[in-house]
Design an enzyme around this catalytic site. Structure first.
Site, PDB file in Angstrom:
ATOM      1  N   PRO A 242      10.175 -17.322   0.073  1.00 52.69           N
ATOM      2  CA  PRO A 242       8.965 -16.919  -0.666  1.00 52.69           C
ATOM      3  C   PRO A 242       8.242 -15.689  -0.113  1.00 52.69           C
ATOM      4  O   PRO A 242       7.275 -15.229  -0.714  1.00 52.69           O
ATOM      5  CB  PRO A 242       8.059 -18.159  -0.571  1.00 52.69           C
ATOM      6  CG  PRO A 242       8.557 -18.917   0.606  1.00 52.69           C
ATOM      7  CD  PRO A 242      10.014 -18.628   0.717  1.00 52.69           C
TER       8      PRO A 242
ATOM      9  N   TYR B  84       7.494  -4.833  -4.127  1.00 57.34           N
ATOM     10  CA  TYR B  84       6.539  -5.953  -4.241  1.00 57.34           C
ATOM     11  C   TYR B  84       5.944  -6.033  -5.641  1.00 57.34           C
ATOM     12  O   TYR B  84       5.779  -7.125  -6.199  1.00 57.34           O
ATOM     13  CB  TYR B  84       5.432  -5.803  -3.186  1.00 57.34           C
ATOM     14  CG  TYR B  84       4.633  -7.072  -2.969  1.00 57.34           C
ATOM     15  CD1 TYR B  84       4.976  -7.960  -1.957  1.00 57.34           C
ATOM     16  CD2 TYR B  84       3.556  -7.397  -3.798  1.00 57.34           C
ATOM     17  CE1 TYR B  84       4.261  -9.143  -1.767  1.00 57.34           C
ATOM     18  CE2 TYR B  84       2.840  -8.571  -3.621  1.00 57.34           C
ATOM     19  CZ  TYR B  84       3.199  -9.429  -2.592  1.00 57.34           C
ATOM     20  OH  TYR B  84       2.491 -10.605  -2.421  1.00 57.34           O
TER      21      TYR B  84
ATOM     22  N   TYR C 235      -0.316 -10.841   5.164  1.00 52.13           N
ATOM     23  CA  TYR C 235       0.981 -11.309   5.669  1.00 52.13           C
ATOM     24  C   TYR C 235       0.995 -11.006   7.170  1.00 52.13           C
ATOM     25  O   TYR C 235       0.882  -9.835   7.540  1.00 52.13           O
ATOM     26  CB  TYR C 235       2.134 -10.543   5.023  1.00 52.13           C
ATOM     27  CG  TYR C 235       2.426 -10.939   3.592  1.00 52.13           C
ATOM     28  CD1 TYR C 235       1.743 -10.369   2.525  1.00 52.13           C
ATOM     29  CD2 TYR C 235       3.433 -11.866   3.308  1.00 52.13           C
ATOM     30  CE1 TYR C 235       2.039 -10.723   1.208  1.00 52.13           C
ATOM     31  CE2 TYR C 235       3.742 -12.216   1.996  1.00 52.13           C
ATOM     32  CZ  TYR C 235       3.036 -11.644   0.955  1.00 52.13           C
ATOM     33  OH  TYR C 235       3.338 -11.991  -0.344  1.00 52.13           O
TER      34      TYR C 235
ATOM     35  N   LYS D  33       8.874 -13.357  -4.829  1.00 51.54           N
ATOM     36  CA  LYS D  33       9.813 -12.935  -5.877  1.00 51.54           C
ATOM     37  C   LYS D  33      10.362 -14.074  -6.747  1.00 51.54           C
ATOM     38  O   LYS D  33      10.847 -13.822  -7.859  1.00 51.54           O
ATOM     39  CB  LYS D  33      11.018 -12.210  -5.244  1.00 51.54           C
ATOM     40  CG  LYS D  33      10.695 -10.857  -4.696  1.00 51.54           C
ATOM     41  CD  LYS D  33      10.512  -9.828  -5.795  1.00 51.54           C
ATOM     42  CE  LYS D  33       9.611  -8.705  -5.402  1.00 51.54           C
ATOM     43  NZ  LYS D  33       8.392  -8.563  -6.150  1.00 51.54           N
TER      44      LYS D  33
ATOM     45  N   HIS E 236      -4.666  -7.392  -7.861  1.00 48.65           N
ATOM     46  CA  HIS E 236      -4.650  -6.943  -6.462  1.00 48.65           C
ATOM     47  C   HIS E 236      -3.941  -5.602  -6.375  1.00 48.65           C
ATOM     48  O   HIS E 236      -2.793  -5.476  -6.788  1.00 48.65           O
ATOM     49  CB  HIS E 236      -3.922  -7.967  -5.582  1.00 48.65           C
ATOM     50  CG  HIS E 236      -4.778  -9.139  -5.221  1.00 48.65           C
ATOM     51  ND1 HIS E 236      -4.613  -9.854  -4.059  1.00 48.65           N
ATOM     52  CD2 HIS E 236      -5.812  -9.711  -5.863  1.00 48.65           C
ATOM     53  CE1 HIS E 236      -5.511 -10.830  -4.006  1.00 48.65           C
ATOM     54  NE2 HIS E 236      -6.247 -10.764  -5.100  1.00 48.65           N
TER      55      HIS E 236
END
Ligand code: RFL
Ligand code: PHB
Length: 390
Positions: free
Chosen positions: A292, A384, A200, A296, A72
């Site tokens: 979450p 990220y 998200y 991580k 991704h």
């Protein structure tokens, strides 16, 4: 029985440490409370940082992540229906890989089995002895017999509820804890993901996340109040709630179906310092928990054991204790950065019962800043996809 390193716990941290030590020619025995099947049945994380995926290849178990992992190059952030893509490749030239924790654990287990290294599953009443000396021991019970393992070091990779951290005298640890007044209700469903990338979403009704395990299996989450009972969530109620919280286009496209797994996970931030007590070294969830939201937890467990593996390799190779002495301080620097990022993602995206109108405006401003600032997007992308180990 004697070994060089006793590893407590066969989750991702324990198994990866076992693999790293094996490749360095260091002997280790893994003791796991549950059965191998049970460990594999736990549905948990799904996103590998670039460094974690690279490590799987480096330790020669990269074939399946290469073939089945989904690269991704970015994520979608959604705020009250407005979308902003964060382009990881454009911002930092790195990506993440969607590959379930279960799959990675499976690969590590298979490699360990094939190598003939010892893993003892269903080890009951594991106890640590003389950890403040340089001759520590571990005992456990199996099939009604008590066994003893003598070793040079113990690696406590037994998760948040394990015995390792609990074996350190209370006065020798400082605990940092943050509780969030909500949890994540997650479902797994055999339907194609709603979008090619993760979404998200922040909504006034709460957070939602659209994730996946493959092109035919999706993983979705919604924020639920603390103490919420799973019995109150029929599949229909879940789908209705999820679709209200994400952007209308995606809600329209979403393929729904019966859930094949449904569970609620609480959210917390937690760090225990230091990571070393005598001959015992803590790594992974045994030492820290992140909510979450930044994906991580698993990755942090892996970066801990890379550092611990390097320190142990240095010890056995060069008879130098410098790496072992530096482990806690070095790992904690990275751990706190991941704690910060996970806390920030959680704060931006969830609704907090006590925040009120001011807090919501601040969250909106944070999102608007992210949309308008390449610097902010670069910061998100850098965190990220994973910070460096050094
Ligand atoms: P694990 O995976 O908890 O493994 C620890 C192992 O130790 C064993 N154990 C013992 N063995 C012997 N004696 C004892 N006394 C023992 N006590 C425990 C356990 O059976 C287990 O096999 O820790 P590790 O290796 O540090 O790995 C950490 C990751 O598993 C964890 O950070 C993530 O899964 C966290 N997490 C998530 N992270 C994400 O990035 N994304 C997610 O979506 C996500 N979902 C989750 C999660 C953690 C959850 N937990 C802990 C309840 C969902 C859940 C439900
Ligand atoms: C998941 O796919 O389970 C997942 C993905 C991203 C997260 C958390 C969980 O931040």
């Amino acid at each position: 029985m004697r070994t060089q390193v006793a590893i407590i716990g066969a989750g991702p941290a324990g198994l990866m440490l076992g693999r790293l030590l094996q490749l360095a020619g260091i002997e280790a025995v893994i003791l796991e409370r549950k059965s191998g099947e049970y460990v594999l049945s736990r549905i948990r994380a799904g996103v590998l940082e670039q460094g974690t995926a690279d490590l799987l290849r480096k330790v020669n178990i990269g074939a399946r992540v290469e073939a089945e992992g989904l690269p991704h190059d970015g994520i979608e952030m959604c705020f009250d229906g407005d979308l902003q893509r964060i382009d990881f490749m454009a911002r930092v030239g790195r990506r993440v890989t969607v590959y379930g924790q279960t799959e990675m654990t499976h690969d590590l287990m298979e490699a360990r089995k094939a190598s003939g290294a010892t893993t003892i599953y269903e080890a009951a009443d594991v106890a640590l002895h003389d950890i403040d000396s340089d001759r520590p021991r571990v005992t456990w019970r199996k099939d009604g017999v008590t066994h003893t393992l003598e070793c040079d070091f113990i690696a406590g990779c037994d998760g948040f509820h394990g015995v390792s951290r609990a074996s350190v005298p209370e006065r020798s640890l400082t605990l940092f804890d943050r509780h969030y007044p909500f949890g994540w209700l997650g479902i797994l469903v055999d339907q194609p993901p709603v979008s090619e990338e993760l979404i998200y979403a922040h909504h006034e009704r709460g957070f939602a996340l659209c994730s996946m395990r493959s092109m035919t299996r999706s993983r979705y989450y919604v924020q639920v109040a603390e103490g919420e009972k799973i019995e109150n969530w029929s599949d229909q109620r879940f789908w209705d709630e999820l679709r209200r919280r994400i952007n209308p286009d995606a809600a329209e496209r979403m393929k729904i179906g019966p859930s094949i797994e449904k569970s609620i996970a609480p959210l917390r931030s937690f760090v225990a310092e230091p990571l070393r007590f005598g001959s015992l070294f803590l790594a992974g969830d045994a030492a820290h928990i992140v909510p979450p939201t930044g994906a991580k937890g698993l990755n942090l467990a892996i970066s801990d054991v890379v550092m611990l593996g390097d320190a142990l390799t240095e010890f056995y190779g060069e008879r130098s204790k410098a790496g072992l002495d530096a482990y806690s301080g070095k790992a904690l620097l990275r751990i706190w950065k991941a704690e910060r990022f996970s806390w920030w993602m959680t704060s931006l995206l969830h609704t907090f019962p006590e925040t009120g109108a001011f807090g919501r405006r601040i969250q909106r401003a944070d999102f608007d800043y992210l949309c308008g600032s390449v610097a902010a997007q670069t910061s998100l992308a850098e965190n990220y996809t994973g910070l460096s180990l050094g």
